[in-house]
Design an enzyme around this catalytic site. Structure first.
Site, short mmCIF file in Angstrom:
data_model
loop_
_atom_site.label_atom_id
_atom_site.label_comp_id
_atom_site.label_asym_id
_atom_site.label_seq_id
_atom_site.Cartn_x
_atom_site.Cartn_y
_atom_site.Cartn_z
NE ARG A 24 -3.83 -2.34 2.61
CZ ARG A 24 -4.60 -2.31 3.45
NH1 ARG A 24 -4.64 -1.57 4.52
NH2 ARG A 24 -5.33 -3.55 3.47
CB SER A 118 -8.29 -2.69 3.08
OG SER A 118 -9.19 -2.73 3.93
CG HIS A 119 -9.18 0.35 6.35
ND1 HIS A 119 -8.68 -0.86 6.15
CD2 HIS A 119 -8.55 0.88 7.49
CE1 HIS A 119 -7.46 -0.69 6.99
NE2 HIS A 119 -7.59 0.34 7.65
CG ASP A 283 -13.74 -2.67 4.42
OD1 ASP A 283 -14.42 -3.37 4.08
OD2 ASP A 283 -12.53 -2.63 4.61
CG ASP A 285 -11.28 -4.90 1.07
OD1 ASP A 285 -11.43 -4.33 2.17
OD2 ASP A 285 -10.40 -5.76 1.15
CG ASP A 287 -11.52 -6.92 4.28
OD1 ASP A 287 -11.98 -5.61 4.64
OD2 ASP A 287 -10.50 -7.13 4.28
NE ARG A 288 -10.35 -3.36 7.87
CZ ARG A 288 -9.36 -2.91 8.69
NH1 ARG A 288 -9.62 -2.02 9.68
NH2 ARG A 288 -8.13 -2.97 8.54
CB THR A 352 -3.15 -8.43 13.86
OG1 THR A 352 -3.62 -8.09 15.14
CG2 THR A 352 -4.03 -7.42 12.90
CD GLU A 371 -8.03 -9.43 11.67
OE1 GLU A 371 -6.89 -10.39 11.17
OE2 GLU A 371 -8.51 -8.55 10.95
CB SER A 373 -9.09 -4.27 12.93
OG SER A 373 -8.74 -5.55 12.08
CE LYS A 384 -9.77 -7.84 7.21
NZ LYS A 384 -8.73 -7.52 8.03
#
Length: 558
Positions: A24, A118-119, A283, A285, A287-288, A352, A371, A373, A384
């Site tokens: 990233r 991601s986020h 989020d 992508d 996964d959250r 993690t 997790e 997060s 996730k």
């Protein structure tokens, strides 16, 4: 028919070391000459044997953020140059991370290249990311990411196929030399997966029987918007007003696509102001997740524990397959441990990173995990899964309503606390702090652990029982993961965790976690921050976070 492959000289870039979440950086970094090409070439060369990239089938997709169209063309040219057999690509390059994991498993692909940060915020001045997932659908293990990194340090040549620009906007199959490119519907396979896990008829019946029950899902202009629309509007027949921000945008509408009380503030305000029964967000992508209700916020730690408690009763997938074990990341509260103990299930505490859960799942020893997060999932894939968690919660609500136990999010939380007690839990995030100070803070704590000077010391009303830098011995592959976070446990069972996160694109993110257990029913409805304030004050004193980072307040509190 073969294509002409050009050998193009290149030079290495420093710092292309991928973590569990891939590489990233700012978009402008990826836009440098051959920067993206170098990393993609290294990824293709690092694909594990047997076979490697030659003859491989790869799933490609991302979260819709800025620079994905350009990256797709680069991947196509380098994949053809590497002898890849097939690319399975989400239309317009759109695939949520859990949807990509599902496709890798469904089509028995060699792996997948996911274009996501991601986020993290998107847009020309924000972040981009590239991540490789292996054949089980999960994030690449360190053996692969280390190999990618080693290649990036010495790379001298790129092998670029001379092919025309590929149309990723139209569903269908095309041939580029010996490589097939299948552009597929981004949501269909994932929706079918969800329908095989949950009882959609029971969900429809719940909403039919409770016509005034309102839900609101916030896609945060990320990848799950189309998935949420398909599931909630098309499948469950809910009004379009049940989804917000459901169109993916390259800059996420200028927002920060991280589903928490700070960044999903529009959702939080609407749930309270409009009296919406159930609110959820995912989020960038996909996964959250975040789960809220009027007057109620579900911590991710409580969320996974409650899903585990109701799994066999409310979710057909677990009624059929059983629950083989539970797991959580080390910073996540111990709420799920209590469920495991009461149900007689094996449970694990891991570092993690989702790959650790994947090892347990592949060995048949973990079915549900989470997790702190905002990541929750099960063994249906190896990532996730934000929307899975949202539908799991709706399934629990439908079940609890049918059993006349509860309907509101608040009441389901209270029922859980009455049975297990409450693990008060909060996380303080200090984002983009100066790396030098953050590292010095952690090094000081590590030194105190080695010297033994913290053990037995009293801070306020809290006496330290033990302190360590968490180390995990993987029971499956026997690997050892050290220095996973400073863990301070007090005699009353309260915990403080301090670790640096690797999900940011610049600077350091310091995460401070605090947890206190209570089995006093009078406290179950207490405000989390008030209940934890004495412990938070001591955590800041022990870590000397302000002195090392210069930060008076966190960026985000969850």
């Amino acid at each position: 028919m073969s294509v002409n492959v050009k050998t193009v000289p290149t030079t290495p870039y420093e710092g292309q070391k991928p973590g569990t979440s891939g590489l990233r950086k700012r978009v402008k970094v990826f836009q440098q000459e051959n920067y993206t090409e170098n990393f993609v070439q290294a990824t293709l060369q690092a694909i594990p044997e047997p076979g490697g990239a030659k003859g491989a089938t790869l799933v490609i997709g991302g979260d819709g953020r800025y620079y994905i169209p350009e990256a797709l063309q680069i991947i196509a040219k380098l994949s053809a140059g590497a002898g890849v057999s097939k690319l399975i690509v989400g239309q317009n390059g759109i695939l949520s991370t859990p949807a990509a994991s599902n496709l890798i498993r469904k089509f028995k692909a060699t792996g997948g290249i996911l274009l996501t940060a991601s986020h993290n915020p998107g847009g020309p001045n924000n972040d981009f990311g590239i991540k490789y997932n292996v054949s089980n659908g999960g994030p690449a293990p360190e053996s692969v990411t280390n190999k990618i990194y080693e290649i990036t340090k010495t790379i001298k040549e790129l092998y670029i196929a001379d092919i025309p620009k590929v149309d990723f906007t139209t569903i269908g199959s095309t041939k580029v030399g010996d490589m097939t490119i299948d552009v597929i519907d981004s949501t269909e396979d994932y929706v079918q997966l969800m329908k095989s896990i949950f009882d959609f008829d029971a969900l429809r019946e719940f909403f039919k029987s409770n016509p005034n029950y309102r839900i609101l899902f916030d896609g945060m202009n990320g990848v799950t918007g189309p998935y949420g629309y398909h599931l909630f509007v098309k499948e469950l027949g809910l009004p379009e007003s049940s989804v917000m921000n459901f169109k993916p945008l390259a800059d996420f509408g200028g927002g920060h696509p991280d589903p928490n009380l700070t960044y999903a503030h529009d959702l939080v305000e609407r749930v309270e102001k409009e009296g919406i029964d159930f609110g959820a967000a995912s989020d960038g992508d996909g996964d959250r997740n975040m789960i809220i209700g009027k007057g109620a916020f579900v911590t991710p730690s409580d969320s996974v524990a409650i899903i585990a408690h109701y799994a066999k009763a409310a979710i057909p997938y677990f009624q059929k397959n059983g629950v083989n074990g539970l797991a959580r990341s080390m910073p996540t509260s111990q709420a799920i441990d209590l469920v495991a103990k009461q149900q007689g299930l094996e449970h694990f505490e891991v570092p993690t990173g989702w790959k650790f859960f994947g090892n347990l799942m592949d060995a048949g020893r973990c079915s549900i995990c989470g997790e702190e997060s905002f990541g929750t999932g099960s063994d249906h894939i190896r990532e996730k899964d934000g929307l899975w968690a949202v539908i799991a919660w709706l399934s629990i609500i439908a079940y609890a309503n049918k059993q006349k136990l509860a309907t509101s999010v608040h009441d389901i939380l209270q029922l859980h606390y009455k049975q297990y007690g409450r693990n008060f839990f909060s996380r303080y995030d200090y984002e983009e702090v100066e790396s030098k100070g953050a590292n010095e803070m952690v090094e000081r704590l590590q030194g105190q652990i080695k010297s033994g000077e913290l053990k037995g010391k009293t801070f306020g009303n809290f006496k330290i029982a033990f302190v360590d830098d968490f180390e995990y011995n993987d029971p499956i592959d026997k690997s050892v993961s050290s220095n996973q976070g400073v863990r301070i446990v007090f005699e009353d069972g309260s915990r403080v965790i301090i670790r640096l996160s690797g999900t940011g694109s610049q600077g350091a993110t310091v995460r401070l976690y605090v947890e206190k257990y209570s089995n006093n029913a009078a406290e179950y409805d207490a405000d989390t921050q008030k209940a934890l304030k004495p412990l938070i004050d001591q955590a800041l004193a022990i870590s000397q976070l302000k002195e090392f980072t210069g930060r008076d307040t966190p960026t985000v509190i969850t």
